[in-house]
Write a protein that holds these residues in place. Sequence first.
Motif, PDB file in Angstrom:
ATOM      1  N   ARG A 220       3.641  50.598  13.142  1.00  0.00           N
ATOM      2  CA  ARG A 220       4.891  50.181  13.778  1.00  0.00           C
ATOM      3  C   ARG A 220       6.077  50.861  13.115  1.00  0.00           C
ATOM      4  N   VAL A 221       7.105  51.171  13.912  1.00  0.00           N
ATOM      5  CA  VAL A 221       8.345  51.704  13.358  1.00  0.00           C
ATOM      6  C   VAL A 221       9.130  50.540  12.767  1.00  0.00           C
ATOM      7  N   VAL A 222       9.333  50.581  11.451  1.00  0.00           N
ATOM      8  CA  VAL A 222      10.040  49.484  10.780  1.00  0.00           C
ATOM      9  C   VAL A 222      11.449  49.871  10.372  1.00  0.00           C
ATOM     10  N   LEU A 223      11.743  51.166  10.323  1.00  0.00           N
ATOM     11  CA  LEU A 223      13.096  51.644  10.049  1.00  0.00           C
ATOM     12  C   LEU A 223      13.366  52.855  10.914  1.00  0.00           C
ATOM     13  N   ASP A 224      14.571  52.942  11.434  1.00  0.00           N
ATOM     14  CA  ASP A 224      14.993  54.053  12.299  1.00  0.00           C
ATOM     15  C   ASP A 224      16.487  54.226  12.096  1.00  0.00           C
ATOM     16  N   ASP A 225      16.875  55.346  11.453  1.00  0.00           N
ATOM     17  CA  ASP A 225      18.293  55.495  11.124  1.00  0.00           C
ATOM     18  C   ASP A 225      18.594  56.955  10.820  1.00  0.00           C
ATOM     19  N   THR A 226      19.851  57.244  10.524  1.00  0.00           N
ATOM     20  CA  THR A 226      20.206  58.581  10.074  1.00  0.00           C
ATOM     21  C   THR A 226      19.568  58.825   8.708  1.00  0.00           C
ATOM     22  N   ALA A 227      19.381  60.097   8.380  1.00  0.00           N
ATOM     23  CA  ALA A 227      18.786  60.427   7.088  1.00  0.00           C
ATOM     24  C   ALA A 227      19.654  59.908   5.937  1.00  0.00           C
ATOM     25  N   GLU A 228      20.957  60.023   6.093  1.00  0.00           N
ATOM     26  CA  GLU A 228      21.870  59.561   5.049  1.00  0.00           C
ATOM     27  C   GLU A 228      21.730  58.065   4.803  1.00  0.00           C
ATOM     28  N   ALA A 229      21.638  57.311   5.910  1.00  0.00           N
ATOM     29  CA  ALA A 229      21.506  55.864   5.768  1.00  0.00           C
ATOM     30  C   ALA A 229      20.154  55.486   5.173  1.00  0.00           C
ATOM     31  N   LEU A 230      19.100  56.208   5.547  1.00  0.00           N
ATOM     32  CA  LEU A 230      17.783  55.908   4.990  1.00  0.00           C
ATOM     33  C   LEU A 230      17.726  56.207   3.502  1.00  0.00           C
ATOM     34  N   LEU A 231      18.379  57.281   3.082  1.00  0.00           N
ATOM     35  CA  LEU A 231      18.415  57.596   1.651  1.00  0.00           C
ATOM     36  C   LEU A 231      19.082  56.481   0.848  1.00  0.00           C
ATOM     37  N   ALA A 232      20.019  55.792   1.471  1.00  0.00           N
ATOM     38  CA  ALA A 232      20.747  54.722   0.787  1.00  0.00           C
ATOM     39  C   ALA A 232      20.116  53.350   0.988  1.00  0.00           C
ATOM     40  N   ASN A 233      19.063  53.272   1.802  1.00  0.00           N
ATOM     41  CA  ASN A 233      18.454  51.985   2.130  1.00  0.00           C
ATOM     42  C   ASN A 233      17.626  51.467   0.947  1.00  0.00           C
ATOM     43  N   PRO A 234      17.960  50.301   0.392  1.00  0.00           N
ATOM     44  CA  PRO A 234      17.244  49.819  -0.794  1.00  0.00           C
ATOM     45  C   PRO A 234      15.761  49.573  -0.545  1.00  0.00           C
ATOM     46  N   GLU A 235      15.411  49.101   0.653  1.00  0.00           N
ATOM     47  CA  GLU A 235      14.002  48.856   0.976  1.00  0.00           C
ATOM     48  C   GLU A 235      13.216  50.167   0.957  1.00  0.00           C
ATOM     49  N   LEU A 236      13.803  51.196   1.560  1.00  0.00           N
ATOM     50  CA  LEU A 236      13.138  52.498   1.581  1.00  0.00           C
ATOM     51  C   LEU A 236      13.055  53.084   0.186  1.00  0.00           C
ATOM     52  N   ARG A 237      14.128  52.951  -0.573  1.00  0.00           N
ATOM     53  CA  ARG A 237      14.140  53.503  -1.926  1.00  0.00           C
ATOM     54  C   ARG A 237      13.050  52.866  -2.781  1.00  0.00           C
ATOM     55  N   ALA A 238      12.865  51.584  -2.638  1.00  0.00           N
ATOM     56  CA  ALA A 238      11.854  50.897  -3.431  1.00  0.00           C
ATOM     57  C   ALA A 238      10.442  51.291  -3.021  1.00  0.00           C
ATOM     58  N   SER A 239      10.248  51.513  -1.715  1.00  0.00           N
ATOM     59  CA  SER A 239       8.903  51.768  -1.206  1.00  0.00           C
ATOM     60  C   SER A 239       8.491  53.221  -1.256  1.00  0.00           C
ATOM     61  N   TYR A 240       9.438  54.146  -0.974  1.00  0.00           N
ATOM     62  CA  TYR A 240       9.070  55.546  -0.766  1.00  0.00           C
ATOM     63  C   TYR A 240       9.783  56.550  -1.657  1.00  0.00           C
ATOM     64  N   LEU A 241      10.893  56.161  -2.273  1.00  0.00           N
ATOM     65  CA  LEU A 241      11.663  57.124  -3.022  1.00  0.00           C
ATOM     66  C   LEU A 241      11.536  56.952  -4.533  1.00  0.00           C
ATOM     67  N   GLY A 242      10.631  56.072  -4.957  1.00  0.00           N
ATOM     68  CA  GLY A 242      10.320  55.993  -6.367  1.00  0.00           C
ATOM     69  C   GLY A 242      11.118  54.982  -7.157  1.00  0.00           C
ATOM     70  N   ASP A 243      12.133  54.359  -6.550  1.00  0.00           N
ATOM     71  CA  ASP A 243      12.965  53.444  -7.316  1.00  0.00           C
ATOM     72  C   ASP A 243      12.176  52.202  -7.770  1.00  0.00           C
ATOM     73  N   GLY A 244      11.166  51.854  -6.984  1.00  0.00           N
ATOM     74  CA  GLY A 244      10.393  50.666  -7.342  1.00  0.00           C
ATOM     75  C   GLY A 244       9.553  50.852  -8.589  1.00  0.00           C
ATOM     76  N   ASN A 245       9.398  52.109  -9.020  1.00  0.00           N
ATOM     77  CA  ASN A 245       8.601  52.370 -10.224  1.00  0.00           C
ATOM     78  C   ASN A 245       9.441  52.457 -11.470  1.00  0.00           C
ATOM     79  N   ARG A 246      10.717  52.277 -11.349  1.00  0.00           N
ATOM     80  CA  ARG A 246      11.577  52.383 -12.514  1.00  0.00           C
ATOM     81  C   ARG A 246      11.487  51.142 -13.401  1.00  0.00           C
TER      82      ARG A 246
END
Length: 246
Positions: A220-246
Motif C-alpha cells: 500500500r502507498v503510505v506516503l505520497d509527497d514532494t521529495a523535499e517534504a519526504l526528506l523532512a518527514n520524521p516517519e520516513l527519516r526514522a524508517s528509511y533514512l537511517g535516523d532511527g538507528n542513531r
Amino acid sequence: MSEVVDSSTPLLEFRGINTHYGAVHILKEVDLAIYPGELVCLLGGNASGKSTTLKTLLGMVTPTTGEVVLDGEVVNDKPTSYRVERGVTMVPENRRLFKRLTVKENLELGAYLRNDDGVESDLERIYEMFPRVKERLNQKSGTLSGGEQQMVAVGRALMANPRVLLMDEPSMGLAPALVQTNFELIQQIHEEGVAIFMVEQNANMALSIADRGWVLQSGRVVLDDTAEALLANPELRASYLGDGNR
C-alpha cells in the motif's frame, strides 16, 4: 532522445491496482501517476511490492483489478513490446545484460522495436554520454566491471527512445565511489526531458534528485509527497533514512 510535449496530463498511471501472485495479495489499491519529464522515486522495504509495481507498469505482471493507463489508454491487456514501442522501458535490477553479446550488440537490441531514422544519432549520443562504453564496443558485456555494465544497461534502455524510463535499484552492486556518478547520470537524463520512475534503496540519494516520491508498505502507498517534504518527514527519516538507528 525524447522531448517533453505536455506535462499537464499523466504519461503513465495506476488506477486502483491490485495484483496477486497466486493467493498472495501484493499490491493493494495502488494509485500513482507519472507526468512527462518528472523524476519520481518509489521507496519501501523488502517485499513491499516495489519490483511488482515496475513489472506491472511494463506489462510483465497483469493486475487482478484496476487499470494501467498509458497516454490515456488502458493497457492492461497489452504486452510489454507494445508499451516499449509507446515509450516505456526499463533498466532492470542487476543490469541483466546479454553477457555473451558485445557491448554494441546490447545497445542495438535496445532499438530493436524502432523503425525511425534516429537510431544512429542516438548511438552517437550514447557514445558521448559514456566514452568508456565507446571504447569497449566489441567487448563481451559479461567481461565488463559493474559500473561499466550499468552504463551499457542505461544506454540500452535509452536506445529505445523512451518517454518514461523505469529504473530498478540503479545503485545496487556499484562501488560506493560510483554511486554518486550514477545519480548524476540519472539527473542528467531527467534534465534532458525523459521522465524517470526509480525504485531505489538509497532513499537519501534518490530523494535528493527526485521531484516527488511514494513509499510502499506491505503493498500500500503510505506516503505520497514532494521529495523535499519526504526528506523532512520524521516517519520516513526514522524508517528509511537511517535516523532511527542513531
